[in-house]
Design a protein around this motif. Structure first.
Motif, PDB file in Angstrom:
ATOM      1  N   ALA A 104       0.827  -1.210   0.000  1.00  0.00           N
ATOM      2  CA  ALA A 104       0.000   0.000   0.000  1.00  0.00           C
ATOM      3  C   ALA A 104       0.858   1.256   0.000  1.00  0.00           C
ATOM      4  O   ALA A 104       0.580   2.216  -0.740  1.00  0.00           O
ATOM      5  CB  ALA A 104      -0.927  -0.019   1.213  1.00  0.00           C
ATOM      6  N   ASN A 105       1.908   1.279   0.818  1.00  0.00           N
ATOM      7  CA  ASN A 105       2.780   2.460   0.873  1.00  0.00           C
ATOM      8  C   ASN A 105       3.510   2.686  -0.444  1.00  0.00           C
ATOM      9  O   ASN A 105       3.648   3.829  -0.894  1.00  0.00           O
ATOM     10  CB  ASN A 105       3.791   2.309   2.011  1.00  0.00           C
ATOM     11  CG  ASN A 105       3.186   2.606   3.374  1.00  0.00           C
ATOM     12  OD1 ASN A 105       2.479   3.595   3.533  1.00  0.00           O
ATOM     13  ND2 ASN A 105       3.445   1.753   4.350  1.00  0.00           N
ATOM     14  N   ARG A 106       3.965   1.607  -1.081  1.00  0.00           N
ATOM     15  CA  ARG A 106       4.652   1.763  -2.369  1.00  0.00           C
ATOM     16  C   ARG A 106       3.702   2.326  -3.427  1.00  0.00           C
ATOM     17  O   ARG A 106       4.071   3.228  -4.195  1.00  0.00           O
ATOM     18  CB  ARG A 106       5.201   0.407  -2.810  1.00  0.00           C
ATOM     19  CG  ARG A 106       5.852   0.407  -4.199  1.00  0.00           C
ATOM     20  CD  ARG A 106       7.098   1.261  -4.273  1.00  0.00           C
ATOM     21  NE  ARG A 106       8.136   0.782  -3.370  1.00  0.00           N
ATOM     22  CZ  ARG A 106       9.004  -0.177  -3.676  1.00  0.00           C
ATOM     23  NH1 ARG A 106       8.964  -0.761  -4.867  1.00  0.00           N
ATOM     24  NH2 ARG A 106       9.932  -0.543  -2.807  1.00  0.00           N
ATOM     25  N   VAL A 107       2.477   1.821  -3.475  1.00  0.00           N
ATOM     26  CA  VAL A 107       1.497   2.302  -4.453  1.00  0.00           C
ATOM     27  C   VAL A 107       1.110   3.749  -4.157  1.00  0.00           C
ATOM     28  O   VAL A 107       1.010   4.582  -5.067  1.00  0.00           O
ATOM     29  CB  VAL A 107       0.250   1.394  -4.456  1.00  0.00           C
ATOM     30  CG1 VAL A 107      -0.840   1.976  -5.354  1.00  0.00           C
ATOM     31  CG2 VAL A 107       0.620  -0.015  -4.913  1.00  0.00           C
ATOM     32  N   ALA A 108       0.904   4.071  -2.873  1.00  0.00           N
ATOM     33  CA  ALA A 108       0.525   5.435  -2.493  1.00  0.00           C
ATOM     34  C   ALA A 108       1.620   6.430  -2.839  1.00  0.00           C
ATOM     35  O   ALA A 108       1.346   7.536  -3.323  1.00  0.00           O
ATOM     36  CB  ALA A 108       0.219   5.495  -1.001  1.00  0.00           C
ATOM     37  N   HIS A 109       2.876   6.068  -2.635  1.00  0.00           N
ATOM     38  CA  HIS A 109       3.988   6.966  -2.970  1.00  0.00           C
ATOM     39  C   HIS A 109       4.117   7.157  -4.475  1.00  0.00           C
ATOM     40  O   HIS A 109       4.748   8.120  -4.930  1.00  0.00           O
ATOM     41  CB  HIS A 109       5.300   6.427  -2.387  1.00  0.00           C
ATOM     42  CG  HIS A 109       5.345   6.503  -0.899  1.00  0.00           C
ATOM     43  ND1 HIS A 109       6.143   5.686  -0.117  1.00  0.00           N
ATOM     44  CD2 HIS A 109       4.673   7.292  -0.033  1.00  0.00           C
ATOM     45  CE1 HIS A 109       5.962   5.985   1.151  1.00  0.00           C
ATOM     46  NE2 HIS A 109       5.070   6.945   1.233  1.00  0.00           N
ATOM     47  N   GLY A 110       3.518   6.248  -5.244  1.00  0.00           N
ATOM     48  CA  GLY A 110       3.505   6.401  -6.697  1.00  0.00           C
ATOM     49  C   GLY A 110       2.396   7.309  -7.191  1.00  0.00           C
ATOM     50  O   GLY A 110       2.241   7.512  -8.396  1.00  0.00           O
ATOM     51  N   GLY A 111       1.616   7.875  -6.258  1.00  0.00           N
ATOM     52  CA  GLY A 111       0.585   8.846  -6.635  1.00  0.00           C
ATOM     53  C   GLY A 111      -0.807   8.273  -6.774  1.00  0.00           C
ATOM     54  O   GLY A 111      -1.740   9.001  -7.103  1.00  0.00           O
ATOM     55  N   LYS A 112      -0.985   6.973  -6.507  1.00  0.00           N
ATOM     56  CA  LYS A 112      -2.305   6.364  -6.605  1.00  0.00           C
ATOM     57  C   LYS A 112      -3.020   6.444  -5.257  1.00  0.00           C
ATOM     58  O   LYS A 112      -2.401   6.463  -4.196  1.00  0.00           O
ATOM     59  CB  LYS A 112      -2.196   4.897  -7.048  1.00  0.00           C
ATOM     60  CG  LYS A 112      -1.539   4.707  -8.407  1.00  0.00           C
ATOM     61  CD  LYS A 112      -2.368   5.307  -9.517  1.00  0.00           C
ATOM     62  CE  LYS A 112      -1.777   4.987 -10.885  1.00  0.00           C
ATOM     63  NZ  LYS A 112      -2.547   5.583 -11.993  1.00  0.00           N
ATOM     64  N   SER A 113      -4.355   6.469  -5.299  1.00  0.00           N
ATOM     65  CA  SER A 113      -5.128   6.519  -4.067  1.00  0.00           C
ATOM     66  C   SER A 113      -5.277   5.119  -3.486  1.00  0.00           C
ATOM     67  O   SER A 113      -5.569   4.166  -4.203  1.00  0.00           O
ATOM     68  CB  SER A 113      -6.503   7.132  -4.324  1.00  0.00           C
ATOM     69  OG  SER A 113      -7.220   6.382  -5.274  1.00  0.00           O
ATOM     70  N   VAL A 114      -5.056   5.011  -2.180  1.00  0.00           N
ATOM     71  CA  VAL A 114      -5.073   3.721  -1.497  1.00  0.00           C
ATOM     72  C   VAL A 114      -5.974   3.810  -0.276  1.00  0.00           C
ATOM     73  O   VAL A 114      -5.903   4.791   0.482  1.00  0.00           O
ATOM     74  CB  VAL A 114      -3.654   3.307  -1.060  1.00  0.00           C
ATOM     75  CG1 VAL A 114      -3.689   1.987  -0.297  1.00  0.00           C
ATOM     76  CG2 VAL A 114      -2.728   3.192  -2.273  1.00  0.00           C
ATOM     77  N   LEU A 115      -6.790   2.803  -0.072  1.00  0.00           N
ATOM     78  CA  LEU A 115      -7.588   2.688   1.141  1.00  0.00           C
ATOM     79  C   LEU A 115      -7.122   1.446   1.889  1.00  0.00           C
ATOM     80  O   LEU A 115      -7.310   0.323   1.421  1.00  0.00           O
ATOM     81  CB  LEU A 115      -9.079   2.583   0.808  1.00  0.00           C
ATOM     82  CG  LEU A 115     -10.013   2.310   1.996  1.00  0.00           C
ATOM     83  CD1 LEU A 115      -9.856   3.390   3.058  1.00  0.00           C
ATOM     84  CD2 LEU A 115     -11.460   2.239   1.527  1.00  0.00           C
ATOM     85  N   PHE A 116      -6.479   1.669   3.032  1.00  0.00           N
ATOM     86  CA  PHE A 116      -5.990   0.574   3.878  1.00  0.00           C
ATOM     87  C   PHE A 116      -6.830   0.570   5.143  1.00  0.00           C
ATOM     88  O   PHE A 116      -6.893   1.570   5.869  1.00  0.00           O
ATOM     89  CB  PHE A 116      -4.510   0.791   4.222  1.00  0.00           C
ATOM     90  CG  PHE A 116      -3.916  -0.302   5.069  1.00  0.00           C
ATOM     91  CD1 PHE A 116      -3.107  -1.277   4.504  1.00  0.00           C
ATOM     92  CD2 PHE A 116      -4.168  -0.371   6.439  1.00  0.00           C
ATOM     93  CE1 PHE A 116      -2.552  -2.287   5.281  1.00  0.00           C
ATOM     94  CE2 PHE A 116      -3.629  -1.372   7.223  1.00  0.00           C
ATOM     95  CZ  PHE A 116      -2.823  -2.337   6.643  1.00  0.00           C
ATOM     96  N   VAL A 117      -7.477  -0.558   5.445  1.00  0.00           N
ATOM     97  CA  VAL A 117      -8.340  -0.614   6.616  1.00  0.00           C
ATOM     98  C   VAL A 117      -8.469  -2.051   7.096  1.00  0.00           C
ATOM     99  O   VAL A 117      -8.472  -2.993   6.292  1.00  0.00           O
ATOM    100  CB  VAL A 117      -9.734  -0.020   6.296  1.00  0.00           C
ATOM    101  CG1 VAL A 117     -10.443  -0.816   5.216  1.00  0.00           C
ATOM    102  CG2 VAL A 117     -10.600   0.099   7.538  1.00  0.00           C
TER     103      VAL A 117
END
Length: 444
Positions: A310-323
């Motif tokens: 999730a952190n790698r994808v989020a740092h690439g500019g994509k929106s992530v929902l982690f829950v």
């Protein structure tokens, strides 16, 4: 002189036509241009400007002139996941404005910024001299109905043809119109025409795609033509406070780089298995498609791997929902409380439309029938749409998982499974020695 006449007047200072708007070329007899009046470039520029002004007036963009990419401010006080999703949406919108191709669909709740980005695209295109039509869907339908009035300056066919063939069409608030059979049919005809012709189109909606006309929904799910950009967060008009419920911020230290291979705890076989799982997680983080399931015992590293992706994808500019799955259900229940800032439908759609959804600690063993049904609905939607999804589950919860969910997780064409058959992480054990088995036969 009428305003239109002034606008259409050629430049008096033009050295080519000397203010006449037309000129003749000195060519020999027989040339196709001989004796013909040629429209001057100064007149062409003025006609193009008038066309842009007419479209701006028709689109009501004169009231949205301040909605630009520069004025789309992302509040740094918002949750990091919300800020990243808005930044991604802005970048996607700007890229589309610079080189429009296919369709762009913005989804999200009221006040999340959909209209601002759509208007920014329109204003950018107009500033570059390109025609664009921006219109709120209910206003568009009224615009078409007005042609039936006795004193209408244009026929329905003329007006409808103008709308469906405009080089770029931006429809704001799709789904808020009065869904009469006539309105549904006109919208379908309009969008079906532009779909078949692949004409650049931007749509904003606060509805779920599934809640729209099935004929429109099927076209909006065409990922080859349509890019869907979800926007998260509450209404900016209500003060800009965020109610985003993702918990990725608490797992910022869990990255692929910080994931330990546990050399002091695991034997060679277990370390090799862990390295394979880590490599698979890295590949998925680089190109998140379909589903990734991480199974293992408690403390084996499931959550760390999921959060790292999730952190790698989020740092690439994509929106992530982690829950965490249990928390997700509590967030859904909370929408039924009096005074809730968000509706159930809004929260439910935020979950199932997330670009990447990470559900940690999936379990239905102690879940109520309502909770199991909600999880099935969310994951079935993402299963059918092929949305990027990461799930973690312990081995002890696998057998008790709802059969409908397990059947989807066992579909190897959609879901990749990483099994972490490892002891719980403690960080202090000595490496285990491989068990040497005797080659001698035991005497009975």
């Amino acid at each position: 002189m009428p305003k239109d006449s002034q606008a259409s007047a050629p430049s008096q200072s033009c050295q080519i036509c000397r203010g006449l708007g037309y000129y003749r070329v000195n060519v020999p007899v027989g040339d196709p241009r001989f004796g013909k009046a040629i429209l001057c470039s100064c007149r062409k520029e003025d006609i193009a400007r008038r066309h842009v002004e007419a479209l701006r007036e028709t689109s009501n963009l004169q009231h949205l002139a301040d909605m630009t990419f520069d004025s789309f401010v992302i509040d740094s006080n918002r949750a990091s996941e919300v800020a990243m999703s808005l930044s991604m949406a802005r970048n996607e919108a700007l890229a589309f404005a610079q080189q429009p191709s296919g369709w762009l669909v913005f989804t999200g709740s009221y006040g999340s910024g959909k209209t601002h980005l759509a208007a920014a695209i329109a204003n950018y295109r107009l500033s570059q001299g390109h025609p664009v039509l921006f219109v709120v869907v209910p206003d568009l339908l009224d615009y078409l109905r007005a042609t039936y009035a006795p004193n209408s300056p244009s026929t329905y066919d003329e007006r409808f043809d103008k709308v469906r063939n405009v080089p770029m069409l931006i429809l704001d608030d799709l789904g808020t119109q009065n869904t009469t059979p006539w309105a549904a049919e006109k919208l379908y005809q309009l969008l079906n025409y532009r779909y078949n012709a692949a004409l650049p189109t931007v749509i904003t909606t606060n509805q779920s795609i599934d809640d729209l006309d099935p004929r429109l929904a099927s076209r909006l799910r065409d990922h080859q033509l349509v890019a869907t950009i979800p926007l998260y967060g509450t209404d900016k008009r209500l003060g800009g406070t965020t109610d985003y419920f993702g918990s990725l911020g608490a797992y910022q230290n869990m990255t692929l780089e910080s994931f330990q291979e546990r050399p002091n705890e695991l034997d060679a076989v277990q370390q090799a298995s862990l390295r394979q799982a880590l490599a698979a997680a890295r590949r998925y983080a680089e190109q998140p498609t379909n589903w990734l399931l991480i199974r293992g015992t408690y403390g084996s590293g499931k959550t760390h791997l999921a959060a790292a992706v999730a952190n790698r994808v989020a740092h690439g500019g994509k929106s992530v929902l982690f829950v965490v799955a249990a928390d997700l259900l509590d967030y859904l229940r909370a929408t039924f409380q009096p005074g809730s800032a968000v509706s159930y439908d809004q929260r439910f759609n935020e979950i199932r439309r997330a670009w990447l959804l990470v559900l940690d600690d999936l379990s239905t063993q102690n879940a109520s029938p309502w909770a199991r049904e909600k999880l099935v609905q969310i994951l079935n939607y993402r299963y059918v749409s092929g949305s990027a999804t990461v799930l973690t589950i312990s081995h002890s919860d696998w057998e008790s998982l709802d059969e409908r969910l397990r059947s989807r997780l066992e579909d190897t064409t959609v879901c990749t499974t990483l099994d972490l058959d490892l002891p719980s992480f403690r960080g202090s054990r000595k490496p285990k020695q491989p068990v040497r088995r005797s080659t001698r036969r035991r005497e009975i």
